[in-house]
Write a protein that holds these residues in place. Structure first.
Motif, PDB file in Angstrom:
ATOM      1  N   LEU A 108      66.613  29.258  46.323  1.00 48.15           N
ATOM      2  CA  LEU A 108      67.224  30.445  46.935  1.00 48.15           C
ATOM      3  C   LEU A 108      66.585  31.711  46.384  1.00 48.15           C
ATOM      4  O   LEU A 108      66.244  31.781  45.210  1.00 48.15           O
ATOM      5  CB  LEU A 108      68.722  30.479  46.646  1.00 48.15           C
ATOM      6  CG  LEU A 108      69.595  29.428  47.317  1.00 48.15           C
ATOM      7  CD1 LEU A 108      71.050  29.623  46.906  1.00 48.15           C
ATOM      8  CD2 LEU A 108      69.466  29.493  48.842  1.00 48.15           C
ATOM      9  N   LYS A 109      66.470  32.717  47.245  1.00 48.32           N
ATOM     10  CA  LYS A 109      65.939  34.002  46.771  1.00 48.32           C
ATOM     11  C   LYS A 109      67.007  34.744  45.979  1.00 48.32           C
ATOM     12  O   LYS A 109      68.199  34.588  46.215  1.00 48.32           O
ATOM     13  CB  LYS A 109      65.477  34.851  47.960  1.00 48.32           C
ATOM     14  CG  LYS A 109      64.220  34.296  48.608  1.00 48.32           C
ATOM     15  CD  LYS A 109      63.621  35.286  49.581  1.00 48.32           C
ATOM     16  CE  LYS A 109      62.346  34.712  50.157  1.00 48.32           C
ATOM     17  NZ  LYS A 109      61.717  35.600  51.129  1.00 48.32           N
ATOM     18  N   GLU A 110      66.542  35.583  45.047  1.00 47.97           N
ATOM     19  CA  GLU A 110      67.483  36.297  44.174  1.00 47.97           C
ATOM     20  C   GLU A 110      67.876  37.662  44.723  1.00 47.97           C
ATOM     21  O   GLU A 110      68.883  38.228  44.325  1.00 47.97           O
ATOM     22  CB  GLU A 110      66.859  36.475  42.784  1.00 47.97           C
ATOM     23  CG  GLU A 110      66.759  35.162  42.038  1.00 47.97           C
ATOM     24  CD  GLU A 110      65.904  35.263  40.783  1.00 47.97           C
ATOM     25  OE1 GLU A 110      65.332  36.338  40.507  1.00 47.97           O
ATOM     26  OE2 GLU A 110      65.806  34.229  40.088  1.00 47.97           O
ATOM     27  N   TYR A 111      67.058  38.212  45.629  1.00 47.08           N
ATOM     28  CA  TYR A 111      67.384  39.551  46.146  1.00 47.08           C
ATOM     29  C   TYR A 111      66.720  39.813  47.498  1.00 47.08           C
ATOM     30  O   TYR A 111      65.760  39.130  47.886  1.00 47.08           O
ATOM     31  CB  TYR A 111      66.966  40.636  45.141  1.00 47.08           C
ATOM     32  CG  TYR A 111      65.495  40.626  44.800  1.00 47.08           C
ATOM     33  CD1 TYR A 111      64.573  41.388  45.509  1.00 47.08           C
ATOM     34  CD2 TYR A 111      65.019  39.842  43.741  1.00 47.08           C
ATOM     35  CE1 TYR A 111      63.223  41.378  45.183  1.00 47.08           C
ATOM     36  CE2 TYR A 111      63.677  39.821  43.407  1.00 47.08           C
ATOM     37  CZ  TYR A 111      62.777  40.598  44.135  1.00 47.08           C
ATOM     38  OH  TYR A 111      61.449  40.571  43.811  1.00 47.08           O
ATOM     39  N   TYR A 112      67.280  40.813  48.190  1.00 50.44           N
ATOM     40  CA  TYR A 112      66.795  41.220  49.510  1.00 50.44           C
ATOM     41  C   TYR A 112      66.496  42.722  49.435  1.00 50.44           C
ATOM     42  O   TYR A 112      67.346  43.494  48.989  1.00 50.44           O
ATOM     43  CB  TYR A 112      67.901  40.937  50.543  1.00 50.44           C
ATOM     44  CG  TYR A 112      67.475  41.044  51.996  1.00 50.44           C
ATOM     45  CD1 TYR A 112      67.073  39.917  52.706  1.00 50.44           C
ATOM     46  CD2 TYR A 112      67.490  42.269  52.650  1.00 50.44           C
ATOM     47  CE1 TYR A 112      66.691  40.007  54.037  1.00 50.44           C
ATOM     48  CE2 TYR A 112      67.099  42.362  53.996  1.00 50.44           C
ATOM     49  CZ  TYR A 112      66.702  41.228  54.675  1.00 50.44           C
ATOM     50  OH  TYR A 112      66.317  41.322  55.986  1.00 50.44           O
ATOM     51  N   LEU A 113      65.298  43.124  49.838  1.00 50.27           N
ATOM     52  CA  LEU A 113      64.948  44.558  49.827  1.00 50.27           C
ATOM     53  C   LEU A 113      65.369  45.192  51.138  1.00 50.27           C
ATOM     54  O   LEU A 113      65.105  44.636  52.209  1.00 50.27           O
ATOM     55  CB  LEU A 113      63.431  44.721  49.677  1.00 50.27           C
ATOM     56  CG  LEU A 113      62.789  44.206  48.395  1.00 50.27           C
ATOM     57  CD1 LEU A 113      61.290  44.435  48.432  1.00 50.27           C
ATOM     58  CD2 LEU A 113      63.402  44.880  47.176  1.00 50.27           C
ATOM     59  N   LEU A 114      66.007  46.338  51.065  1.00 49.58           N
ATOM     60  CA  LEU A 114      66.452  46.974  52.305  1.00 49.58           C
ATOM     61  C   LEU A 114      66.687  48.471  52.102  1.00 49.58           C
ATOM     62  O   LEU A 114      66.673  48.972  50.990  1.00 49.58           O
ATOM     63  CB  LEU A 114      67.705  46.280  52.861  1.00 49.58           C
ATOM     64  CG  LEU A 114      69.075  46.558  52.260  1.00 49.58           C
ATOM     65  CD1 LEU A 114      70.121  45.745  53.013  1.00 49.58           C
ATOM     66  CD2 LEU A 114      69.191  46.260  50.805  1.00 49.58           C
ATOM     67  N   ASN A 115      66.895  49.154  53.218  1.00 51.09           N
ATOM     68  CA  ASN A 115      67.284  50.556  53.210  1.00 51.09           C
ATOM     69  C   ASN A 115      68.780  50.566  52.849  1.00 51.09           C
ATOM     70  O   ASN A 115      69.586  49.923  53.540  1.00 51.09           O
ATOM     71  CB  ASN A 115      67.046  51.097  54.629  1.00 51.09           C
ATOM     72  CG  ASN A 115      67.315  52.583  54.746  1.00 51.09           C
ATOM     73  OD1 ASN A 115      68.291  53.097  54.202  1.00 51.09           O
ATOM     74  ND2 ASN A 115      66.450  53.262  55.468  1.00 51.09           N
ATOM     75  N   ALA A 116      69.151  51.274  51.798  1.00 50.05           N
ATOM     76  CA  ALA A 116      70.550  51.204  51.340  1.00 50.05           C
ATOM     77  C   ALA A 116      71.543  51.567  52.440  1.00 50.05           C
ATOM     78  O   ALA A 116      72.669  51.057  52.469  1.00 50.05           O
ATOM     79  CB  ALA A 116      70.758  52.104  50.128  1.00 50.05           C
ATOM     80  N   ALA A 117      71.137  52.432  53.373  1.00 47.10           N
ATOM     81  CA  ALA A 117      72.051  52.822  54.458  1.00 47.10           C
ATOM     82  C   ALA A 117      72.383  51.638  55.368  1.00 47.10           C
ATOM     83  O   ALA A 117      73.405  51.643  56.056  1.00 47.10           O
ATOM     84  CB  ALA A 117      71.451  53.958  55.282  1.00 47.10           C
ATOM     85  N   SER A 118      71.547  50.595  55.357  1.00 47.91           N
ATOM     86  CA  SER A 118      71.817  49.401  56.171  1.00 47.91           C
ATOM     87  C   SER A 118      73.075  48.676  55.711  1.00 47.91           C
ATOM     88  O   SER A 118      73.606  47.831  56.428  1.00 47.91           O
ATOM     89  CB  SER A 118      70.665  48.401  56.077  1.00 47.91           C
ATOM     90  OG  SER A 118      69.515  48.966  56.591  1.00 47.91           O
ATOM     91  N   LEU A 119      73.522  48.985  54.489  1.00 47.21           N
ATOM     92  CA  LEU A 119      74.731  48.314  54.008  1.00 47.21           C
ATOM     93  C   LEU A 119      75.992  48.982  54.547  1.00 47.21           C
ATOM     94  O   LEU A 119      77.062  48.363  54.570  1.00 47.21           O
ATOM     95  CB  LEU A 119      74.752  48.312  52.479  1.00 47.21           C
ATOM     96  CG  LEU A 119      73.641  47.445  51.864  1.00 47.21           C
ATOM     97  CD1 LEU A 119      73.585  47.654  50.362  1.00 47.21           C
ATOM     98  CD2 LEU A 119      73.880  45.969  52.188  1.00 47.21           C
ATOM     99  N   LEU A 120      75.888  50.223  54.989  1.00 46.86           N
ATOM    100  CA  LEU A 120      77.103  50.934  55.416  1.00 46.86           C
ATOM    101  C   LEU A 120      77.792  50.282  56.618  1.00 46.86           C
ATOM    102  O   LEU A 120      79.031  50.192  56.630  1.00 46.86           O
ATOM    103  CB  LEU A 120      76.789  52.415  55.671  1.00 46.86           C
ATOM    104  CG  LEU A 120      76.308  53.182  54.424  1.00 46.86           C
ATOM    105  CD1 LEU A 120      76.065  54.656  54.747  1.00 46.86           C
ATOM    106  CD2 LEU A 120      77.312  53.058  53.277  1.00 46.86           C
ATOM    107  N   PRO A 121      77.044  49.806  57.636  1.00 49.79           N
ATOM    108  CA  PRO A 121      77.743  49.107  58.731  1.00 49.79           C
ATOM    109  C   PRO A 121      78.508  47.881  58.231  1.00 49.79           C
ATOM    110  O   PRO A 121      79.629  47.611  58.682  1.00 49.79           O
ATOM    111  CB  PRO A 121      76.619  48.683  59.684  1.00 49.79           C
ATOM    112  CG  PRO A 121      75.431  49.483  59.310  1.00 49.79           C
ATOM    113  CD  PRO A 121      75.605  49.937  57.903  1.00 49.79           C
TER     114      PRO A 121
END
Ligand code: SAM
Length: 332
Positions: A108-121
């Protein structure tokens, strides 16, 4: 014309003038004074930032130590009471990208890279343990993975219409979600516009992370033809988004709620689509998300003058998150 140039041995993106001219006209009107600083962030990739969402199913103390040493801090420390302690997202003010983790079969991967604003929805959807959830437009799966960091849904249906992207979605889920939880997840390849009729009143929560004009990437369209085509197709997006929302409302149980999100600044794809839904569907009410916006306002910049059921994240230097529009509705 945009071309990728080789500079200092690195691929460097170049701005597509056709797209920039188009955005300049529209967003200077829609965002007023805020547009100039948003444009500076969007057109300057070396000030872009990336958040690191930890995978609670593959915890690593070593990774967290490394992040602290590199100046990262938790993005939502205690700001949202309903967030479990296991939900961990790290950010830092300085630009740059933490290396992506390679796929390793059986690990399993340990982390996912993303734009932090993508978490708001995802945070606005407030999924609780046992709820039946539909992610209507799910590939590549960032928000599906984030949802599963927040709660253990009863059923989790992840849908993606595009064939190739649907395979990408499956791979993301397999890389982040262990047995037996993965068995709760159903991946389908349906046209989201039809799911409401196929699965009426089946879900407590629906996420509509809609296909939209992706301002950040469109500014770096590879050539003039691609940019021109995108700008022509852009006019059809509000109608598709409206139909996806109508379908999502049908798929919701009475009392259930949905979150609509896009990564564009365009009013035509954001507030206008939501207003049309509110004016044409008598069984839908807006839900106030201003408390959530207030709770995370240290890390995000929002456009002023929005209604209480919506927010628009504006990228800013040092807080280069977004663009991200989020609106929440409830089915009566
Ligand atoms: N939620 C995803 C994530 O967080 O990783 C990103 C979703 S992206 C903004 C929108 C997705 O909708 C695209 O993958 C696109 O292929 C898909 N899409 C486009 N038309 C669709 C339709 N009619 N039904 C379902 N999905 C669709």
């Amino acid at each position: 014309i945009t071309l990728e140039n080789k500079t200092k041995g690195k691929l460097q993106k170049q701005i597509c003038q056709v797209a920039l001219d188009h955005f300049e006209k529209q967003y200077a009107t829609e965002l007023g004074e805020a547009w100039a600083s948003v444009r500076d962030v969007l057109t300057y990739p070396s000030c872009w930032q990336y958040a690191i969402l930890l995978n609670k199913f593959s915890p690593s103390a070593e990774l967290e130590n490394t992040l602290h040493v590199k100046g990262y801090h938790p993005a939502f420390p205690g700001s949202l009471p309903y967030l479990p302690a296991s939900f961990k997202c790290y950010i830092r003010r300085t630009p740059g990208r933490f290396p992506a983790q390679k796929h390793q079969a059986g690990k399993l991967k340990e982390y996912y890279l993303l734009n932090a604003a993508s978490l708001l929805p995802v945070l606005a959807l407030e999924v609780k343990d046992g709820e039946d959830v539909l992610d209507l437009c799910a590939a590549p799966g960032g928000k599906s993975v984030a949802t599963l960091q927040c709660a253990y849904p009863g059923q989790f249906h992840c849908n993606e219409y595009d064939d190739l992207r649907s395979r990408w979605l499956k791979q993301t889920i397999e890389s982040f979600i262990p047995d037996p939880l993965i068995n709760l997840i159903m991946v389908s390849k349906l046209d989201g516009r039809q799911i409401g009729d196929l699965k009426p009143e089946l879900y407590d929560k629906v996420l509509v992370d809609a296909p939209c004009s992706n301002d950040r990437s469109w500014l770096f369209s590879s050539d003039i033809q691609q940019a021109t085509l995108r700008l022509i197709q852009r006019k059809e997006l509000p109608s598709l988004q409206f139909q996806l929302l109508r379908s999502a409302i049908k798929a919701l149980r009475p009392g259930g709620s949905l979150v609509y999100s896009t990564c564009t600044l365009s009013k035509a794809e954001n507030s206008n689509v939501i207003n049309l839904i509110l004016n044409s569907c008598s069984n839908v009410m807006p839900v106030d998300i201003s408390e959530m916006a207030k709770a995370v306002s240290q890390e995000f910049t929002f456009l002023g003058g929005m209604q209480q059921h919506e927010l628009l994240v504006l990228p800013e230097k040092g807080r280069a998150w977004g663009p991200m529009y989020v609106a929440k509705l409830k089915k009566m």
